[in-house]
Design an enzyme around this catalytic site. Structure first.
Site, PDB file in Angstrom:
ATOM      1  N   HIS A 164       0.843  -1.212   0.000  1.00 32.34           N
ATOM      2  CA  HIS A 164       0.000   0.000   0.000  1.00 32.34           C
ATOM      3  C   HIS A 164       0.872   1.254   0.000  1.00 32.34           C
ATOM      4  CE1 HIS A 164      -3.457  -2.604   1.037  1.00 32.34           C
ATOM      5  NE2 HIS A 164      -2.516  -3.254   1.729  1.00 32.34           N
ATOM      6  N   SER A 285      16.551  21.138 -16.749  1.00 28.55           N
ATOM      7  CA  SER A 285      15.397  21.986 -17.029  1.00 28.55           C
ATOM      8  C   SER A 285      15.878  23.227 -17.768  1.00 28.55           C
ATOM      9  CB  SER A 285      14.722  22.388 -15.717  1.00 28.55           C
ATOM     10  OG  SER A 285      14.037  23.616 -15.878  1.00 28.55           O
ATOM     11  N   LYS A 291      17.842  21.636 -11.618  1.00 22.77           N
ATOM     12  CA  LYS A 291      17.070  20.414 -11.838  1.00 22.77           C
ATOM     13  C   LYS A 291      17.852  19.284 -12.495  1.00 22.77           C
ATOM     14  CE  LYS A 291      12.813  20.122 -11.988  1.00 22.77           C
ATOM     15  NZ  LYS A 291      11.875  19.373 -11.216  1.00 22.77           N
ATOM     16  N   ASN A 293      16.314  15.728 -13.921  1.00 25.76           N
ATOM     17  CA  ASN A 293      15.010  15.064 -14.047  1.00 25.76           C
ATOM     18  C   ASN A 293      15.125  13.625 -14.536  1.00 25.76           C
ATOM     19  OD1 ASN A 293      13.613  17.377 -13.240  1.00 25.76           O
ATOM     20  ND2 ASN A 293      13.672  18.206 -15.322  1.00 25.76           N
ATOM     21  N   GLU A 298      10.256   8.686 -16.914  1.00 28.51           N
ATOM     22  CA  GLU A 298       8.960   9.295 -17.231  1.00 28.51           C
ATOM     23  C   GLU A 298       8.511   8.935 -18.651  1.00 28.51           C
ATOM     24  OE1 GLU A 298       8.752  13.557 -15.676  1.00 28.51           O
ATOM     25  OE2 GLU A 298      10.826  12.979 -15.344  1.00 28.51           O
TER      26      GLU A 298
END
Ligand code: ARG
Length: 480
Positions: A164, A285, A291, A293, A298
């Site tokens: 969970h 970025s 940043k 990433n 993704e």
């Protein structure tokens, strides 16, 4: 509506008085996507002319010439000196035009006897997918090898195991990494199993009912490296279950990568801090200089959505089709082409990311016992002391509640307080209140104890051997 004059390479037209509307030609055309099947079409034609010769429709000299011309044409396709023209309807018409350019209309015009684009395309999609499956398998094998190597590298590191998405029980990082390898192993098994069904040849089915020329379908199948001919010509020309099954398996590979990606994305946040991605496998970025990433993960997650769309579209195309061939079936190709292209661009980047990400071992170890993740061990310790599990669960729950109230960890509760909760809770319970102890105790089949992880590693090593090309990706890590 504009009309186009009769198409030079059209494979039909004898019974038509007027030319096809340009709009219809534009709609029908598949050459812009099925040209990638050219090599398979030519292989199919080379097999077909052998069947024509053995049935007496070509003499040996004609067969030899045609075979030579087809090899030439294949070379010209390969080196780009023969290309499809916009006026070619599909790969079959383009290549017939190409063959006739070399062989002349007299000899080149004999080749189409006894076959239809219906059995032709049904065969090509199979031989194409069988080939591409190998390329995808190689990339998936590489990922399994990388996961195995990363597990070996971090064999005894503990981390929080979750259910969970809440802290549940400590597990080994190696166990968690291998949990991402096994679904991929099953995807490879699925492809192996799919291959058995895909390796049958629709050639000889012609349009739908079979051919009248006595062409030997076994000969064609053998030439194409397939198991044998299909049993039913209607089924052969109109089924695309083999394409749909391939599409499902590739989608599932995409989904498996996506689930792993979701973890990597979370692991890479400042809050988790479990991993740092290598510079070469992350992006920056355009506005925020600080940043870094996880774009590879993704994109993997995003592309899984796209692949589900490919599969769903294909299934919807098939759903309402009566037998036998319907032109709707032309729509079977772009979804699987897209899936293949997607996995072939995604997996190399994904594999590199997994090979090079750095685990923050201290952080993982530190968080492993958090969230009272050893509570189950207390309950099972009580069971070993002959406390009924229902009561053991209740007693441990009270211990956790006491800890929460007093801001303590399980092992910090004073002896007297433990005894007050239950006389069964004697001080030696602290024996099981260590992360490594909890992990060591899970010796059962498939458990997280080190020997069980070693079992997995040797099984994977036996099946997939030493690290292949992934090794070069891992060694970049040291260079980084
Ligand atoms: N381009 C077609 C396809 O992909 C080839 C078969 C065409 N057959 C036909 N009867 N029009 O399905």
């Amino acid at each position: 509506m504009s009309e186009q004059s009769g198409e030079a390479g059209a494979l039909w037209g004898g019974r038509f008085e007027g030319a096809t509307s340009a709009a219809v030609a534009a709609l029908s055309r598949s050459i812009h996507f099925d040209w990638r099947l050219a090599k398979y079409d030519l292989a199919g034609t080379r097999a077909h002319i052998r069947a024509l010769q053995s049935a007496g429709y070509l003499n040996t000299a004609e067969l030899e010439k045609l075979d030579r011309y087809l090899v030439q044409l294949a070379e010209r396709v390969e080196n780009g000196s023969f290309t499809a023209k916009p006026a070619d309807e599909d790969v079959h018409s383009a290549l017939e035009r190409g063959l006739i350019e070399i062989a002349g209309a007299e000899l080149g015009g004999k080749v189409r006897a006894g076959r239809s684009r219906n059995d032709q395309i049904a065969t090509l999609i199979r031989t194409y997918l069988l080939d591409e499956a190998k390329a995808i398998e190689a990339l998936v094998v590489e990922l399994i090898q990388i996961l195995t190597a990363r597990a070996e590298e971090h064999m005894s590191v503990a981390m929080p195991g979750r259910t969970h998405f809440q802290h549940a029980q400590p597990v080994l990082l190696s166990h968690q990494l291998l949990a991402h390898a096994w679904p991929l192993v099953r995807d490879l098994e699925r492809l192996d199993d799919w291959r058995k069904r895909a390796s049958f040849s629709p050639y000889g089915a012609a349009a739908l009912a079979g051919n009248t020329l006595g062409l030997d379908p076994n000969l064609v199948a053998a030439e194409l490296g397939l198991t044998g001919p299909m049993a039913n010509s209607i089924d052969a020309t109109s089924s695309r279950d083999v394409v749909a099954e391939f599409s499902f398996i590739t989608t599932l590979i995409g989904i498996n990568l996506s689930r792993f990606s979701e973890e990597i994305i979370i692991w890479a946040t400042a809050e988790f801090g479990y991993v740092r991605l290598a510079d070469a496998f992350s992006t920056g970025s355009s506005i925020m200089p600080q940043k870094k990433n996880p774009d590879v993960a993704e994109l993997a997650r995003g592309k899984a959505g796209r692949m589900i769309g490919d599969l769903t579209g294909l299934l919807a195309t098939l759903k309402g089709l009566p037998l036998a061939y319907n032109r709707d079936l032309q729509e079977d190709k772009e979804p699987v082409f897209d899936q293949i292209d997607t996995l072939k661009v995604l997996l190399p980047a994904f594999n590199g990311m997994v090979a090079t990400m750095k685990f923050n071992v201290e952080r993982l170890e530190e968080l492993a016992p958090a969230g009272f993740s050893l509570a189950t061990d207390v309950a099972e310790w009580l069971v070993k002391k002959k406390v009924v599990f229902r009561d053991a669960h209740e007693i441990t729950g009270q211990l956790v509640s006491y800890c929460e109230k007093h801001g303590l960890e399980l092992h910090e509760v004073p002896d007297a307080e433990m005894a007050a909760i239950s006389p069964a809770l004697t001080p030696d319970v602290r024996e099981v209140l260590s992360v490594q102890g909890a992990i060591r105790a899970r010796q059962g089949a498939g458990g997280t104890a080190l020997p069980r992880v070693l079992d997995q590693i040797s099984a994977l090593r036996r099946q997939f051997g030493v690290l292949g090309s992934g090794e070069s990706v891992t060694s970049q890590e040291t260079a980084n």
